[in-house]
Design an enzyme around this catalytic site. Structure first.
Site, PDB file in Angstrom:
ATOM      1  N   SER A 272       0.830  -1.217   0.000  1.00  0.00           N
ATOM      2  CA  SER A 272       0.000   0.000   0.000  1.00  0.00           C
ATOM      3  C   SER A 272       0.863   1.265   0.000  1.00  0.00           C
ATOM      4  CB  SER A 272      -0.887   0.030   1.248  1.00  0.00           C
ATOM      5  OG  SER A 272      -1.824  -1.013   1.202  1.00  0.00           O
TER       6      SER A 272
ATOM      7  N   GLY B 150      -6.167  -3.479  -7.458  1.00  0.00           N
ATOM      8  CA  GLY B 150      -7.309  -2.641  -7.093  1.00  0.00           C
ATOM      9  C   GLY B 150      -6.869  -1.265  -6.614  1.00  0.00           C
TER      10      GLY B 150
ATOM     11  N   ARG C 141     -14.164  -6.653 -10.461  1.00  0.00           N
ATOM     12  CA  ARG C 141     -14.338  -6.089  -9.110  1.00  0.00           C
ATOM     13  C   ARG C 141     -15.102  -4.764  -9.181  1.00  0.00           C
ATOM     14  NH1 ARG C 141      -8.684  -6.402  -6.079  1.00  0.00           N
ATOM     15  NH2 ARG C 141     -10.004  -5.759  -4.335  1.00  0.00           N
TER      16      ARG C 141
ATOM     17  N   SER D 159     -13.366   1.283   3.264  1.00  0.00           N
ATOM     18  CA  SER D 159     -12.395   0.961   2.218  1.00  0.00           C
ATOM     19  C   SER D 159     -11.372   2.073   2.083  1.00  0.00           C
ATOM     20  CB  SER D 159     -13.121   0.771   0.883  1.00  0.00           C
ATOM     21  OG  SER D 159     -12.202   0.930  -0.177  1.00  0.00           O
TER      22      SER D 159
ATOM     23  N   GLN E 209      -9.237   2.241  -0.236  1.00  0.00           N
ATOM     24  CA  GLN E 209      -9.102   2.621  -1.652  1.00  0.00           C
ATOM     25  C   GLN E 209     -10.123   3.686  -2.018  1.00  0.00           C
ATOM     26  OE1 GLN E 209      -9.304  -1.207  -3.588  1.00  0.00           O
ATOM     27  NE2 GLN E 209      -7.226  -1.745  -2.987  1.00  0.00           N
TER      28      GLN E 209
ATOM     29  N   ASP F 296      -6.829  -8.279   4.886  1.00  0.00           N
ATOM     30  CA  ASP F 296      -6.009  -9.068   3.954  1.00  0.00           C
ATOM     31  C   ASP F 296      -5.388 -10.297   4.623  1.00  0.00           C
ATOM     32  OD1 ASP F 296      -6.600  -7.295   1.958  1.00  0.00           O
ATOM     33  OD2 ASP F 296      -4.720  -6.191   2.082  1.00  0.00           O
TER      34      ASP F 296
ATOM     35  N   LYS G 212     -12.579  -9.234  -3.102  1.00  0.00           N
ATOM     36  CA  LYS G 212     -11.117  -9.070  -3.211  1.00  0.00           C
ATOM     37  C   LYS G 212     -10.645  -9.740  -4.505  1.00  0.00           C
ATOM     38  CE  LYS G 212     -10.560  -6.706   0.518  1.00  0.00           C
ATOM     39  NZ  LYS G 212     -10.181  -5.286   0.435  1.00  0.00           N
TER      40      LYS G 212
ATOM     41  N   ARG H 148      -2.632 -14.113  -2.059  1.00  0.00           N
ATOM     42  CA  ARG H 148      -2.717 -14.446  -0.626  1.00  0.00           C
ATOM     43  C   ARG H 148      -3.280 -15.854  -0.400  1.00  0.00           C
ATOM     44  NH1 ARG H 148      -0.759  -9.803   1.183  1.00  0.00           N
ATOM     45  NH2 ARG H 148      -1.603  -7.887   0.295  1.00  0.00           N
TER      46      ARG H 148
HETATM   47  C1  S3P Z   1      -5.628  -1.359   0.142  1.00  0.00           C
HETATM   48  C2  S3P Z   1      -6.792  -1.334   0.838  1.00  0.00           C
HETATM   49  C3  S3P Z   1      -7.529  -2.535   1.230  1.00  0.00           C
HETATM   50  C4  S3P Z   1      -6.744  -3.819   1.005  1.00  0.00           C
HETATM   51  C5  S3P Z   1      -5.971  -3.797  -0.269  1.00  0.00           C
HETATM   52  C6  S3P Z   1      -5.020  -2.612  -0.320  1.00  0.00           C
HETATM   53  C7  S3P Z   1      -4.950  -0.070  -0.128  1.00  0.00           C
HETATM   54  O1  S3P Z   1      -8.727  -2.578   0.511  1.00  0.00           O
HETATM   55  O2  S3P Z   1      -7.598  -4.947   1.032  1.00  0.00           O
HETATM   56  O3  S3P Z   1      -5.206  -5.002  -0.380  1.00  0.00           O
HETATM   57  O4  S3P Z   1      -3.757  -0.073  -0.487  1.00  0.00           O
HETATM   58  O5  S3P Z   1      -5.611   0.965  -0.005  1.00  0.00           O
HETATM   59  P1  S3P Z   1      -9.959  -1.620   0.896  1.00  0.00           P
HETATM   60  O6  S3P Z   1     -10.050  -0.564  -0.117  1.00  0.00           O
HETATM   61  O7  S3P Z   1     -11.125  -2.544   0.891  1.00  0.00           O
HETATM   62  O8  S3P Z   1      -9.688  -1.031   2.243  1.00  0.00           O
END
Ligand code: S3P
Length: 428
Positions: free
Chosen positions: A24, A95, A123, A168, A170, A315, A342, A388
């Site tokens: 991240s 993602g 997704r 989330s 993201q 995760d 995911k 994972r």
């Molecule tokens: C991430 C946020 C998480 C996580 C993903 C990485 C990020 O998802 O599951 O592997 O780097 O912002 P969410 O957006 O559901 O929190």
């Protein structure tokens, strides 16, 4: 390679390891470095496929990004310096790349198209596109603008107040980036308690954010200044070795420089609640904190995992499920329906594959129930193209009575390119 044979049940597990950089933080360091004025130098960047996709996208928008002596050097172009890409921006399996870019591209004055691999293209994206449209974004995609490929015609955005319906990071980050480019003050409220790397790192790049428990406030039009970023080890990668040390009799491992950001350390809390022997030596407690972990084989007991801790370990649930198969009693995981969207449906994948190995595990609508302890057998299992799931099954091979044949292990490169080399280092 389309499968790997794993015969690990006779190995001792001992030694020291530095897991690769946090995924991240690596993504964000490249993104913010590109948007900054001046140079950003990133140490311990994760060279996994996901983060390489982020580098590739920013190169396509005209940013010079180079690797020199193991560091990533980003020559930032400022918030107005990115160029219209001549080709599709390919975000692969990532993602984070796709969703954060949606936020950013919505506010930049050019046309762009995002595409991903088969998993990412299935997704949900409307969780990001819907609030961005409220800011004035022009976004088109498959299935009523919910799926990649998506086209974005960047425009001047206006600030909004938005209540996040899902925890989330993201989505939160996409809105913060859009807010940075928008006119006015953007407020993000609701379920903001997810990983906070965007907030922490933007502040390191000189951006002013007002953050309290219920609200993040960002003023549009701010600039970013290039900076040096150290990326701590990824606790989500360390999690596989934490599990290995806990479940292999006699094991002891030291994991160095692991990121200990509180929004990510749910697995440590869970391991402690299960009676796991884990010691933490904090090296840095400011900003993105990190430290060393010492983990020893432990007699584990079941626990319940639900509510506010879920975003702090989302995760890690596949590997926690494996730990739970080796814990006395019934472990219940709830409030984790996000697992279904995911890289694959992780509830389905974990339950199906662990059952093949003899685990006593069942799926529920928003989690799973695991009855321990069970002896695991060998067998042929698959990754579903999900890194994972692949790593969790590889760890299972250390306690399975027979050989595990793991189909399609290549996806592990997405977050941990040297996973099998690191496993060999500590298995004797
Ligand atoms: C991430 C946020 C998480 C996580 C993903 C990485 C990020 O998802 O599951 O592997 O780097 O912002 P969410 O957006 O559901 O929190």
């Amino acid at each position: 390679m389309n499968h790997i044979r794993l015969n690990n049940s006779n190995f001792r597990v001992k030694g020291k390891l530095s897991v690769p950089g946090d995924k991240s933080i690596s993504h964000r360091a490249v993104m913010f470095g590109s948007l900054a004025e001046g140079r950003t130098v990133i140490t311990n960047f994760l060279r996994g496929d996901d983060c390489l996709a982020t580098i590739d996208c920013f190169r396509k928008m005209g940013v010079k990004i180079e690797e020199v002596n193991g560091k990533i050097i980003v020559d930032g172009v400022g918030t107005t310096g990115l160029k219209e890409p001549e080709d599709i921006l390919y975000t692969g399996n990532s993602g984070t790349t796709a969703r954060l870019l949606l936020g950013l591209l919505s506010g930049l004055p050019f046309y762009s198209v995002l595409n991903g691999d088969e998993s990412l293209n299935n997704r949900p994206m409307s969780r990001v596109a819907d609030p961005l449209k409220l800011m004035g974004a022009k976004i088109w995609g498959r299935e009523h603008d919910n799926k990649l490929p998506m086209a974005i015609r960047g425009t001047k955005l206006s600030a909004i107040q938005y209540e996040l319906p899902v925890a989330s990071a993201q989505v939160k980050s996409a809105l913060i980036l859009a807010g940075l480019l928008a006119e006015g003050d953007t407020k993000v409220t609701g379920k903001i308690q997810s990983r906070d790397h965007t907030e922490k790192l933007l502040q390191q790049f000189g951006v002013q954010l007002q953050i309290n428990e219920n609200e993040i406030n960002i003023k549009g039009g701010q600039t970013l200044q290039g900076t040096d970023v150290f990326v701590p080890g990824d606790i989500s990668s360390a999690a596989f070795f934490i599990a290995l040390a806990l479940i292999v009799p006699g094991a002891e491992l030291v994991l160095e420089n692991v990121g200990l950001n509180e929004t990510r350390t749910g697995i440590i809390d869970v391991v402690k609640a299960m009676g796991g022997d884990i010691e933490i030596e904090t090296i840095q407690s400011e900003g993105e904190s990190y430290g060393n972990l010492r983990i020893k084989y432990s007699d584990l007991k079941a626990t319940e995992i639900s509510g506010a801790i879920i975003p702090r370990l989302i995760d890690e649930i596949p590997i926690i499920a494996l730990i739970a198969t080796q814990s006395e009693g019934t472990t219940v995981i709830q409030d984790a329906a996000e697992l279904k969207v995911k890289e694959t449906d992780r509830i389905e994948a974990v339950v199906t594959e662990l059952k093949k190995l003899g685990a006593n595990i069942e799926a529920t609508k928003d989690g799973m129930i695991i009855h321990g302890k069970s002896k695991l057998n060998g067998g042929q299992v698959k990754t579903y193209g999900d890194h994972r799931i692949g790593m969790m099954l590889a760890i299972a091979s250390f306690i399975s009575s027979g050989e595990i044949i793991l189909e399609n292990p290549d996806c592990i490169k997405i977050s941990y390119p040297n996973f099998f080399e690191d496993l060999n280092k500590i298995a004797q």
